[in-house]
Enzyme design. Structure first.
Site, PDB file in Angstrom:
ATOM      1  N   GLN A 110      45.560  27.199  55.752  1.00  0.00           N
ATOM      2  CA  GLN A 110      46.313  26.790  54.775  1.00  0.00           C
ATOM      3  C   GLN A 110      47.721  27.678  54.565  1.00  0.00           C
ATOM      4  O   GLN A 110      47.788  28.551  55.390  1.00  0.00           O
ATOM      5  CB  GLN A 110      45.809  26.279  53.418  1.00  0.00           C
ATOM      6  CG  GLN A 110      45.156  24.922  53.638  1.00  0.00           C
ATOM      7  CD  GLN A 110      43.536  25.159  54.039  1.00  0.00           C
ATOM      8  OE1 GLN A 110      42.922  26.165  53.641  1.00  0.00           O
ATOM      9  NE2 GLN A 110      42.934  24.322  54.964  1.00  0.00           N
ATOM     10  N   LYS A 159      58.001  29.043  66.103  1.00  0.00           N
ATOM     11  CA  LYS A 159      58.752  27.922  66.527  1.00  0.00           C
ATOM     12  C   LYS A 159      60.100  28.185  66.579  1.00  0.00           C
ATOM     13  O   LYS A 159      60.941  27.312  66.026  1.00  0.00           O
ATOM     14  CB  LYS A 159      58.469  26.801  65.611  1.00  0.00           C
ATOM     15  CG  LYS A 159      56.924  26.315  65.798  1.00  0.00           C
ATOM     16  CD  LYS A 159      56.777  24.828  65.290  1.00  0.00           C
ATOM     17  CE  LYS A 159      55.539  24.091  65.977  1.00  0.00           C
ATOM     18  NZ  LYS A 159      55.306  22.784  65.600  1.00  0.00           N
ATOM     19  N   SER A 170      57.542  33.665  68.114  1.00  0.00           N
ATOM     20  CA  SER A 170      56.961  32.643  68.958  1.00  0.00           C
ATOM     21  C   SER A 170      57.913  31.587  69.525  1.00  0.00           C
ATOM     22  O   SER A 170      58.891  31.010  68.592  1.00  0.00           O
ATOM     23  CB  SER A 170      55.656  31.872  68.383  1.00  0.00           C
ATOM     24  OG  SER A 170      55.461  30.871  69.035  1.00  0.00           O
ATOM     25  N   VAL A 171      58.111  31.596  70.777  1.00  0.00           N
ATOM     26  CA  VAL A 171      59.026  30.634  71.384  1.00  0.00           C
ATOM     27  C   VAL A 171      58.478  29.220  72.033  1.00  0.00           C
ATOM     28  O   VAL A 171      59.126  28.787  72.831  1.00  0.00           O
ATOM     29  CB  VAL A 171      59.990  31.414  72.282  1.00  0.00           C
ATOM     30  CG1 VAL A 171      60.800  32.278  71.527  1.00  0.00           C
ATOM     31  CG2 VAL A 171      59.417  32.021  73.315  1.00  0.00           C
ATOM     32  N   THR A 217      45.047  17.772  61.735  1.00  0.00           N
ATOM     33  CA  THR A 217      43.818  17.135  61.069  1.00  0.00           C
ATOM     34  C   THR A 217      43.875  15.973  60.957  1.00  0.00           C
ATOM     35  O   THR A 217      42.955  14.938  61.156  1.00  0.00           O
ATOM     36  CB  THR A 217      43.715  18.032  59.925  1.00  0.00           C
ATOM     37  OG1 THR A 217      43.486  19.374  60.153  1.00  0.00           O
ATOM     38  CG2 THR A 217      42.005  17.545  59.225  1.00  0.00           C
ATOM     39  N   ALA A 222      41.681  22.560  57.464  1.00  0.00           N
ATOM     40  CA  ALA A 222      42.558  23.255  58.419  1.00  0.00           C
ATOM     41  C   ALA A 222      42.804  22.792  59.843  1.00  0.00           C
ATOM     42  O   ALA A 222      41.612  22.288  60.091  1.00  0.00           O
ATOM     43  CB  ALA A 222      42.055  24.840  58.266  1.00  0.00           C
ATOM     44  N   GLY A 223      43.889  22.779  60.432  1.00  0.00           N
ATOM     45  CA  GLY A 223      43.623  22.464  61.892  1.00  0.00           C
ATOM     46  C   GLY A 223      44.157  23.718  62.665  1.00  0.00           C
ATOM     47  O   GLY A 223      45.454  23.830  62.325  1.00  0.00           O
ATOM     48  N   HIS A 224      43.864  24.198  63.418  1.00  0.00           N
ATOM     49  CA  HIS A 224      44.481  25.207  64.354  1.00  0.00           C
ATOM     50  C   HIS A 224      44.638  24.846  65.587  1.00  0.00           C
ATOM     51  O   HIS A 224      43.539  24.384  66.558  1.00  0.00           O
ATOM     52  CB  HIS A 224      43.616  26.502  64.335  1.00  0.00           C
ATOM     53  CG  HIS A 224      43.863  27.173  63.093  1.00  0.00           C
ATOM     54  ND1 HIS A 224      43.102  28.505  62.629  1.00  0.00           N
ATOM     55  CD2 HIS A 224      44.619  27.087  62.087  1.00  0.00           C
ATOM     56  CE1 HIS A 224      43.574  28.730  61.522  1.00  0.00           C
ATOM     57  NE2 HIS A 224      44.623  28.074  61.053  1.00  0.00           N
ATOM     58  N   LYS A 258      49.651  29.764  62.196  1.00  0.00           N
ATOM     59  CA  LYS A 258      48.594  30.968  62.427  1.00  0.00           C
ATOM     60  C   LYS A 258      47.739  30.967  63.373  1.00  0.00           C
ATOM     61  O   LYS A 258      47.393  32.123  64.091  1.00  0.00           O
ATOM     62  CB  LYS A 258      47.932  30.885  61.064  1.00  0.00           C
ATOM     63  CG  LYS A 258      48.693  31.105  59.720  1.00  0.00           C
ATOM     64  CD  LYS A 258      47.771  30.706  58.417  1.00  0.00           C
ATOM     65  CE  LYS A 258      47.118  29.623  58.372  1.00  0.00           C
ATOM     66  NZ  LYS A 258      48.196  28.269  58.284  1.00  0.00           N
ATOM     67  N   ASP A 302      50.190  25.171  58.347  1.00  0.00           N
ATOM     68  CA  ASP A 302      50.781  24.826  59.537  1.00  0.00           C
ATOM     69  C   ASP A 302      51.822  25.752  60.190  1.00  0.00           C
ATOM     70  O   ASP A 302      52.821  25.163  60.730  1.00  0.00           O
ATOM     71  CB  ASP A 302      51.417  23.669  59.430  1.00  0.00           C
ATOM     72  CG  ASP A 302      50.552  22.254  58.744  1.00  0.00           C
ATOM     73  OD1 ASP A 302      49.225  22.313  59.231  1.00  0.00           O
ATOM     74  OD2 ASP A 302      50.756  21.452  58.149  1.00  0.00           O
TER      75      ASP A 302
HETATM   76  P1  IMP Z   1      42.975  19.227  50.551  1.00  0.00           P
HETATM   77  O1  IMP Z   1      42.616  20.843  51.081  1.00  0.00           O
HETATM   78  O2  IMP Z   1      42.331  18.453  51.668  1.00  0.00           O
HETATM   79  O3  IMP Z   1      42.152  19.131  49.278  1.00  0.00           O
HETATM   80  O4  IMP Z   1      44.312  18.828  50.499  1.00  0.00           O
HETATM   81  C1  IMP Z   1      45.190  19.438  49.259  1.00  0.00           C
HETATM   82  C2  IMP Z   1      46.541  19.800  49.861  1.00  0.00           C
HETATM   83  O5  IMP Z   1      46.502  20.685  50.731  1.00  0.00           O
HETATM   84  C3  IMP Z   1      47.333  18.575  50.581  1.00  0.00           C
HETATM   85  O6  IMP Z   1      48.449  18.548  50.395  1.00  0.00           O
HETATM   86  C4  IMP Z   1      46.826  18.876  52.139  1.00  0.00           C
HETATM   87  O7  IMP Z   1      48.066  18.044  52.793  1.00  0.00           O
HETATM   88  C5  IMP Z   1      47.060  20.192  51.955  1.00  0.00           C
HETATM   89  N1  IMP Z   1      46.362  21.028  53.179  1.00  0.00           N
HETATM   90  C6  IMP Z   1      45.176  21.217  53.285  1.00  0.00           C
HETATM   91  N2  IMP Z   1      44.994  21.633  54.450  1.00  0.00           N
HETATM   92  C7  IMP Z   1      46.158  21.923  55.185  1.00  0.00           C
HETATM   93  C8  IMP Z   1      46.428  22.483  56.310  1.00  0.00           C
HETATM   94  O8  IMP Z   1      45.659  23.163  56.928  1.00  0.00           O
HETATM   95  N3  IMP Z   1      47.766  22.532  56.462  1.00  0.00           N
HETATM   96  C9  IMP Z   1      48.902  22.051  55.701  1.00  0.00           C
HETATM   97  N4  IMP Z   1      48.213  21.372  54.521  1.00  0.00           N
HETATM   98  C10 IMP Z   1      47.175  21.412  54.372  1.00  0.00           C
END
Ligand code: IMP
Length: 428
Positions: A223, A330, A412-413, A299, A39-41, A16, A13
């Protein structure tokens, strides 16, 4: 051979997606090498928000070739849904390819993730519940289904027969799951095969050819380093290798493919899920960072834990990834704070240490040694050059460079593409 890896220097987070989106304008190929739809972008293009979980952020540029490498795991339902959403919004997706060696995330992986987390009780990891951990566990146990298996129906059935009955029995006996049959999984795979098979390639060959032709390849991390299965805060980690080393095994190229590594760090720190976080703030400043920074998971929507920037952790990330330059995201969120802290070392049982401990019981009890820097009150969201930043903000950046021993080349601002300041050049 210009290959740039963009990696998260914290717990994910870091922003990226936004940095990759900014750099993708200069790229020919963008490759994701690890993770899945955990992941979440979030990318903002001309005020329009696009959320991506699996597909590389480069997809927003019509001429960029996007690849999901073998190191990622593919939930076909999510892939098809993201493709359909992008197409409906007018983005071109014809240049998306997927490694034929990538593993499929099956519906039973999602169930397993949820059931295992429930069974862990107080020891839960705080996973995103998307089935990513179980999909990787099956890969390593040699019980995975790969994308290439979709290309041959008879072979696919053989693989499912080898894997599904025991998986089903395990879920039923351990967790009271209703079970799953080979036929159900065969139907499931065949439903998605027509959408997936035409996208399959050897990701290593595609990327190596591009590099050999002098095309610019951007390796997009998901991640962050502290969630890496080897280098993160194990067991509170994800199941893949998001650090730079993951590029080689996760794409199918050699070490020469990466010429520079850009580490992305927020101007403060956040983490979601369980596990130690030395600079966490559970006070009003932590709440302030969460609200000002909109720190809720892309996510899962979970509130993120927030804290000060941690130079001990950042130095560790610089070393593990071979980071050659940093992007600081940020920075605008810190506007309005009287003072800003950076952890420069830890105190452990009365001793000062400056390394990142492996033993989690130690990491859980370290106390940060903070250095305090002056804040600034001027809004910086509209600043478009380094020189226009308030002196205190530039002092903060300089101190990060000294502590991390690498230059901050990008700041980044704000969320939009325009809200990105570059100091000098970003090296590919
Ligand atoms: P998993 O990847 O869903 O198995 O989660 C394992 C750990 O990684 C947990 O603490 C999640 O919150 C963290 N995690 C997985 N993907 C992300 C991400 O994209 N951003 C932040 N934390 C993540």
């Amino acid at each position: 051979m210009p290959g740039l890896a963009v990696v998260g220097a914290q717990w994910g987070d870091e922003g990226k997606g936004k940095i990759v989106d900014y750099l993708a304008a200069q790229a020919d190929v963008v490759v994701r090498y690890a993770g899945g739809n955990n992941a979440g972008h979030t990318v903002v293009v001309g005020g329009e928000t696009v959320k991506l979980h699996l597909i590389p952020s480069g997809i927003l540029y019509p001429d960029v070739t996007c690849v999901i490498g073998n190191g990622a795991v593919i939930d076909p339902e999510v892939l098809v849904q993201e493709l359909d959403t992008l197409q409906a919004r007018g983005f071109r997706t014809a240049k998306l390819f997927i490694s034929d060696r990538a593993h499929l995330l099956m519906p039973y992986h999602r169930d397993q993730d949820r059931l295992e987390e429930e069974a862990r009780g107080a020891h839960r990891l705080g996973t995103t519940g998307r089935g990513v951990g179980p999909a990787y566990a099956d890969k390593v146990a040699r019980e995975g289904i790969r994308c290439s298996d979709l290309m041959d129906e008879a072979w696919l059935r053989q693989r499912l027969e080898a894997v599904v009955p025991r998986k089903s029995m395990l879920l039923q006996k351990l967790y009271g799951h209703p079970g799953v049959t080979v036929d159900e999984m065969m139907d499931y795979c065949l439903r998605f095969a027509p959408r997936l098979v035409p996208l399959l390639v050897d990701s290593g060959a595609l990327v190596q050819d591009a590099l050999a032709q002098g095309r610019r390849v951007l390796f997009e991390g998901a991640q962050g380093t502290l969630l890496d299965i080897d280098h993160g805060t194990y067991p509170y980690v994800t199941a893949s290798s998001p650090s730079a080393a993951g590029v080689y095994s996760g794409v199918g190229v050699g070490p020469g493919a990466v010429t520079n590594v850009l580490g992305v760090t927020k101007a403060y720190t956040t983490r979601v899920g369980q596990g130690p976080f030395p600079t966490e703030l559970t006070d009003a400043t932590g709440d302030w960072l969460r609200e000002r920074g909109g720190e809720y998971g892309t996510t899962t929507g979970r509130p993120r834990r927030c804290g000060w920037l941690d130079a001990v952790q950042l130095r560790y990330a610089v070393r593990v990834n071979g980071i050659t330059q940093l992007a600081l995201t940020k920075l605008d969120v810190l506007t309005g704070l009287d003072k800003i802290c950076i952890a420069v070392a830890y105190e452990l049982d009365g001793r000062r240490i400056d390394h990142w401990p492996a033993l989690l019981s130690e990491l859980s009890k370290v106390r940060p040694v903070y250095e305090t820097l002056p804040g600034w009150s001027e809004p910086i969201g509209e600043v478009r050059s380094w020189e226009e930043l308030p002196p205190a903000a530039r002092g903060f950046i300089r101190r990060i460079e000294e502590l991390a021993q690498v230059p901050v080349v990008c700041v980044s601002v704000g969320p939009d593409r325009d809200h990105t300041l570059v100091n000098g050049v970003i090296s590919w």
